[in-house]
Scaffold this motif. Structure first.
Motif, PDB file in Angstrom:
ATOM      1  N   SER A 249      11.386  -4.654  -5.921  1.00 16.14           N
ATOM      2  CA  SER A 249      12.798  -5.002  -5.744  1.00 16.14           C
ATOM      3  C   SER A 249      12.955  -6.193  -4.814  1.00 16.14           C
ATOM      4  N   SER A 250      12.087  -6.268  -3.786  1.00 15.33           N
ATOM      5  CA  SER A 250      12.168  -7.399  -2.848  1.00 15.33           C
ATOM      6  C   SER A 250      11.756  -8.708  -3.505  1.00 15.33           C
ATOM      7  N   HIS A 251      11.079  -8.625  -4.645  1.00 14.98           N
ATOM      8  CA  HIS A 251      10.695  -9.812  -5.407  1.00 14.98           C
ATOM      9  C   HIS A 251      11.639 -10.050  -6.586  1.00 14.98           C
ATOM     10  N   LEU A 252      12.795  -9.416  -6.533  1.00 17.70           N
ATOM     11  CA  LEU A 252      13.815  -9.557  -7.570  1.00 17.70           C
ATOM     12  C   LEU A 252      13.295  -9.092  -8.931  1.00 17.70           C
ATOM     13  N   VAL A 253      12.669  -7.923  -8.940  1.00 16.08           N
ATOM     14  CA  VAL A 253      12.140  -7.339 -10.169  1.00 16.08           C
ATOM     15  C   VAL A 253      12.635  -5.897 -10.291  1.00 16.08           C
ATOM     16  N   ASP A 254      13.127  -5.552 -11.459  1.00 20.63           N
ATOM     17  CA  ASP A 254      13.565  -4.193 -11.762  1.00 20.63           C
ATOM     18  C   ASP A 254      12.428  -3.469 -12.468  1.00 20.63           C
ATOM     19  N   ASP A 255      11.979  -2.325 -11.894  1.00 23.08           N
ATOM     20  CA  ASP A 255      10.895  -1.572 -12.543  1.00 23.08           C
ATOM     21  C   ASP A 255      11.364  -0.176 -12.938  1.00 23.08           C
ATOM     22  N   GLY A 256      12.688  -0.009 -13.022  1.00 18.00           N
ATOM     23  CA  GLY A 256      13.220   1.308 -13.360  1.00 18.00           C
ATOM     24  C   GLY A 256      12.905   1.718 -14.784  1.00 18.00           C
ATOM     25  N   GLU A 257      13.258   2.940 -15.099  1.00 16.44           N
ATOM     26  CA  GLU A 257      12.990   3.469 -16.437  1.00 16.44           C
ATOM     27  C   GLU A 257      13.733   2.632 -17.475  1.00 16.44           C
ATOM     28  N   GLY A 258      13.008   2.211 -18.481  1.00 15.47           N
ATOM     29  CA  GLY A 258      13.595   1.399 -19.538  1.00 15.47           C
ATOM     30  C   GLY A 258      13.671  -0.078 -19.210  1.00 15.47           C
ATOM     31  N   SER A 259      13.155  -0.487 -18.031  1.00 18.06           N
ATOM     32  CA  SER A 259      13.188  -1.905 -17.660  1.00 18.06           C
ATOM     33  C   SER A 259      12.174  -2.690 -18.473  1.00 18.06           C
ATOM     34  N   GLY A 260      12.327  -3.991 -18.466  1.00 20.33           N
ATOM     35  CA  GLY A 260      11.400  -4.851 -19.185  1.00 20.33           C
ATOM     36  C   GLY A 260       9.985  -4.714 -18.679  1.00 20.33           C
ATOM     37  N   LEU A 261       9.816  -4.550 -17.370  1.00 19.22           N
ATOM     38  CA  LEU A 261       8.475  -4.397 -16.804  1.00 19.22           C
ATOM     39  C   LEU A 261       7.876  -3.072 -17.242  1.00 19.22           C
ATOM     40  N   GLU A 262       8.687  -2.022 -17.198  1.00 23.14           N
ATOM     41  CA  GLU A 262       8.189  -0.684 -17.557  1.00 23.14           C
ATOM     42  C   GLU A 262       7.844  -0.605 -19.040  1.00 23.14           C
ATOM     43  N   ARG A 263       8.616  -1.309 -19.869  1.00 18.78           N
ATOM     44  CA  ARG A 263       8.397  -1.276 -21.319  1.00 18.78           C
ATOM     45  C   ARG A 263       7.476  -2.383 -21.806  1.00 18.78           C
ATOM     46  N   SER A 264       7.009  -3.237 -20.876  1.00 18.31           N
ATOM     47  CA  SER A 264       6.200  -4.412 -21.240  1.00 18.31           C
ATOM     48  C   SER A 264       6.936  -5.272 -22.260  1.00 18.31           C
ATOM     49  N   ASP A 265       8.237  -5.429 -22.056  1.00 18.42           N
ATOM     50  CA  ASP A 265       9.089  -6.251 -22.905  1.00 18.42           C
ATOM     51  C   ASP A 265       9.364  -7.553 -22.151  1.00 18.42           C
ATOM     52  N   TYR A 266       8.648  -8.617 -22.527  1.00 19.02           N
ATOM     53  CA  TYR A 266       8.708  -9.874 -21.766  1.00 19.02           C
ATOM     54  C   TYR A 266      10.106 -10.484 -21.780  1.00 19.02           C
ATOM     55  N   ASN A 267      10.746 -10.508 -22.915  1.00 15.97           N
ATOM     56  CA  ASN A 267      12.066 -11.108 -23.012  1.00 15.97           C
ATOM     57  C   ASN A 267      13.073 -10.353 -22.145  1.00 15.97           C
ATOM     58  N   LEU A 268      13.052  -9.021 -22.206  1.00 16.55           N
ATOM     59  CA  LEU A 268      13.958  -8.203 -21.392  1.00 16.55           C
ATOM     60  C   LEU A 268      13.662  -8.415 -19.910  1.00 16.55           C
ATOM     61  N   PHE A 269      12.361  -8.477 -19.582  1.00 16.60           N
ATOM     62  CA  PHE A 269      11.965  -8.711 -18.189  1.00 16.60           C
ATOM     63  C   PHE A 269      12.548 -10.027 -17.672  1.00 16.60           C
ATOM     64  N   LEU A 270      12.453 -11.082 -18.467  1.00 20.61           N
ATOM     65  CA  LEU A 270      12.978 -12.386 -18.043  1.00 20.61           C
ATOM     66  C   LEU A 270      14.489 -12.332 -17.818  1.00 20.61           C
ATOM     67  N   GLN A 271      15.203 -11.688 -18.714  1.00 18.02           N
ATOM     68  CA  GLN A 271      16.655 -11.615 -18.585  1.00 18.02           C
ATOM     69  C   GLN A 271      17.060 -10.812 -17.347  1.00 18.02           C
ATOM     70  N   GLU A 272      16.350  -9.720 -17.101  1.00 20.01           N
ATOM     71  CA  GLU A 272      16.660  -8.896 -15.915  1.00 20.01           C
ATOM     72  C   GLU A 272      16.412  -9.665 -14.630  1.00 20.01           C
ATOM     73  N   ARG A 273      15.297 -10.355 -14.587  1.00 22.36           N
ATOM     74  CA  ARG A 273      14.979 -11.078 -13.356  1.00 22.36           C
ATOM     75  C   ARG A 273      15.910 -12.272 -13.173  1.00 22.36           C
ATOM     76  N   LEU A 274      16.277 -12.909 -14.279  1.00 21.09           N
ATOM     77  CA  LEU A 274      17.207 -14.026 -14.208  1.00 21.09           C
ATOM     78  C   LEU A 274      18.530 -13.590 -13.584  1.00 21.09           C
ATOM     79  N   THR A 275      19.018 -12.417 -13.975  1.00 16.19           N
ATOM     80  CA  THR A 275      20.275 -11.906 -13.428  1.00 16.19           C
ATOM     81  C   THR A 275      20.189 -11.749 -11.918  1.00 16.19           C
ATOM     82  N   LEU A 276      19.091 -11.177 -11.440  1.00 16.05           N
ATOM     83  CA  LEU A 276      18.917 -10.982  -9.997  1.00 16.05           C
ATOM     84  C   LEU A 276      18.753 -12.308  -9.273  1.00 16.05           C
TER      85      LEU A 276
END
Length: 583
Positions: free
Chosen positions: A537-564
């Motif tokens: 979280s301190s690195h502006l990354v969401d690792d919650g359930e269903g997150s891009g990082l948790e699902r290994s979904d690169y596009n979703l991960f980028l969008q989530e981090r972009l928002t933060l």
């Protein structure tokens, strides 16, 4: 105008410089009497004796040994100068300064005059065929054993300056190259008891002098001589063109020489500043940047032409101390309050220049006014980084910014600098920004640090770690090898996006190798999952359930981090981003 008239007018124009050959003998004489000297900004003589020996071998062989660059001095404007090392103090006005060639000329001066710690000697016998009593051709001479250097300051088993030792070994000091006839006579008669044979050997020795020692005086260097009217800007450009591999001659060095006769000794001032303000050393501040800030304060410009030609000694005297202190204060603010923990992560060194030019007035404000002034400085810094305003024309941008920044920060003006007033960053820009955009990437990293980014191994804030032992390095959340599989990256996003970067200790990066970061962590039993989530979280990354990082979904991960990231940028810049991405 006809081509003939054009050509005629071109060749009648004054040359930018003149180039002509000058013999070693005339150069040594000019150095000795002070007609040629060194600008006081030049470094000391650093050649070891082996390099001098190699130069002497080239001279004796009549091989090319490079060109020299000198600069004529006028009677109206004198630059600070000093004699070559080993040469006496000048008894006449310096006519020319050597800009390129100091090491070669110093080496030759010391070798041919017998000054300096090392003295250079030559054996005569490698040049003579003792059997036939004739002089050898250069191709048959082993110059490696013919020339040598002795350190006369050290303890030696023999005295190479003792004539008896010299005669016994056929060795003479090169500094005596122009007065060897009596020595040759003694040497010939010590070797040959027959007078006819001795006379013949003496004649061969004199042939040796005329053939192999004569170049030590007659060898000519091509000398490029800049006329006195050459501008400081032109001197910089010419020197940089001719001296790509050597010591750079910059505006600071030229102004050091220019101001020296006025009593403003820039080199001493800079050394004192480095002692007083260690941050200046830690961040590798270029002393020329300090002069640019002073030029902004006194002349309103940071352009090289204005710094070289319009900045004067009185301006330096008036503003030096306050400006140097301002550099340290601004760097301290960037380090403590903007995440710039080291020089490695400063997006633009030039952005400090207008900030330091303004800061002396900020420091004089009352505390209740100083805090909002510092806040505006920080806002200017962040806006400049994320608009990438210093990527082109940094000197011009610094001048334009200073005029507005000063009144906006400490005055009542509402006209902010361009980076603030015309903030036009889009979320699409950030989504597609790659790590090779160095300033933007450094801004991203320092924003993370400023926002409280923590180390993954210790869960401590990066700002609290020993920066000497902790090496911050960039890894990828999703590595290139993994993303190159189309099923893992259906949208085809680059792996080198800034949003895919993870700042970790170098040792941890080596351990992760080419695995997605989430997979690596999942395999580590010792990781505390709650702390791990907090660090992410301190690195502006969401690792919650269903997150891009948790699902290994690169596009979703980028969008989530972009928002933060957008939220953080809007907070530090005080500006709203333009939304263009498709989500």
């Amino acid at each position: 105008m006809t081509i003939e008239r054009i050509m005629s007018s071109m060749f009648k124009a004054d040359p930018v410089f003149k180039a002509s050959p000058e013999s070693i003998g005339s150069l040594i004489e000019a150095i000795h009497n002070g007609a040629i000297a060194l600008p006081d900004f030049q470094r000391s003589f650093v050649w070891d004796p082996k390099r001098t020996v190699e130069l002497l071998k080239s001279i004796i062989s009549r091989y090319p040994a490079g060109t020299l660059l000198t600069w004529e001095q006028s009677s109206n404007v004198k630059f600070g100068s000093r004699p070559f090392e080993g040469a006496p103090v000048a008894e006449q006005d310096t006519e020319r300064l050597v800009l390129d060639g100091q090491q070669r000329l110093t080496a030759l001066y010391q070798a041919l005059t017998g000054t300096g710690d090392y003295h250079f000697f030559m054996r005569v016998w490698p040049f003579i065929d003792r059997a036939s009593g004739s002089l050898l051709s250069l191709e048959d001479v082993d110059l490696d054993i013919a020339l040598m250097a002795y350190d006369l300051t050290g303890r030696m088993r023999f005295d190479p300056l003792n004539e008896d030792w010299q005669i016994a070994n056929g060795v003479f000091p090169i500094s005596t190259y122009d007065r060897l006839r009596p020595w040759f006579k003694k040497l010939a008669r010590s070797v040959e008891t027959d007078s006819v044979a001795a006379d013949h050997l003496e004649e061969v020795l004199n042939q040796f002098r005329d053939t192999y020692l004569q170049p030590l005086e007659s060898y000519s260097f091509p000398v490029v001589d800049l006329p006195a009217k050459t501008s400081l800007v032109a001197v910089c450009n010419i020197f940089e063109t001719l001296n790509k591999s050597g010591k750079v001659l910059g505006p600071f060095e030229l102004l050091t020489a220019k101001f020296y006769p006025t009593g403003v000794h820039l080199r001493d001032l800079w050394d004192t500043a480095c002692q007083q303000y260690p941050l200046i050393v830690d961040f590798g501040v270029d002393p020329y940047n300090v002069l640019q800030a002073i030029s902004l304060r006194s002349r309103g410009s940071a352009q090289r032409f204005d710094v070289l030609n319009r900045l004067n000694a009185s301006g330096v005297r008036e503003h030096w101390d306050a400006t140097v202190a301002a550099f340290a204060d601004v760097l301290d603010m960037l380090k403590r309050e903007c995440g710039v923990i080291s020089a490695q992560w400063l997006p633009y060194s030039m952005v400090v220049v207008p900030m330091a030019a303004v800061y002396p007035e900020v420091a004089q404000l009352r505390p209740q006014y100083r805090a909002p002034a510092r806040e505006r400085l920080r806002q200017y810094y962040w806006c400049t980084v994320f608009t990438e305003n210093f990527d082109q024309g940094a000197n011009s941008q610094a001048g334009a910014d200073y005029k507005l920044l000063r009144e906006w920060v400490i005055g009542s003006s509402q006209d902010a600098p361009e980076a603030v007033s015309e903030f036009n960053v889009t979320d699409y820009d950030l989504l597609n920004a790659r790590a090779n955009k160095k300033a933007l990437f450094r801004g991203f990293v320092t924003l993370l640090i400023q926002s409280g980014a923590k180390d993954f191994l210790t869960a401590q804030a990066i700002t609290n770690l020993d920066q000497k032992g902790f090496i911050l390095d960039g890894a990828r959340f999703f590595p290139k090898v993994w993303l190159d599989t189309s099923s893992n990256n259906p949208d085809g996003h680059s792996s080198d996006l800034i949003l895919n970067r993870l700042m970790i200790d170098k040792s941890l990066r080596r351990a992760i190798k080419d695995r997605p970061f989430g997979e690596y962590v999942a395999a580590q039993e010792e990781f505390d999952r709650r702390k791990y989530s907090d660090v992410l979280s301190s690195h502006l990354v969401d690792d919650g359930e269903g997150s891009g990082l948790e699902r290994s979904d690169y596009n979703l991960f980028l969008q989530e981090r972009l928002t933060l990231l957008v939220e953080q940028i809007e907070e530090v810049t005080g500006q709203s981003l333009i939304y263009e991405s498709e989500g």
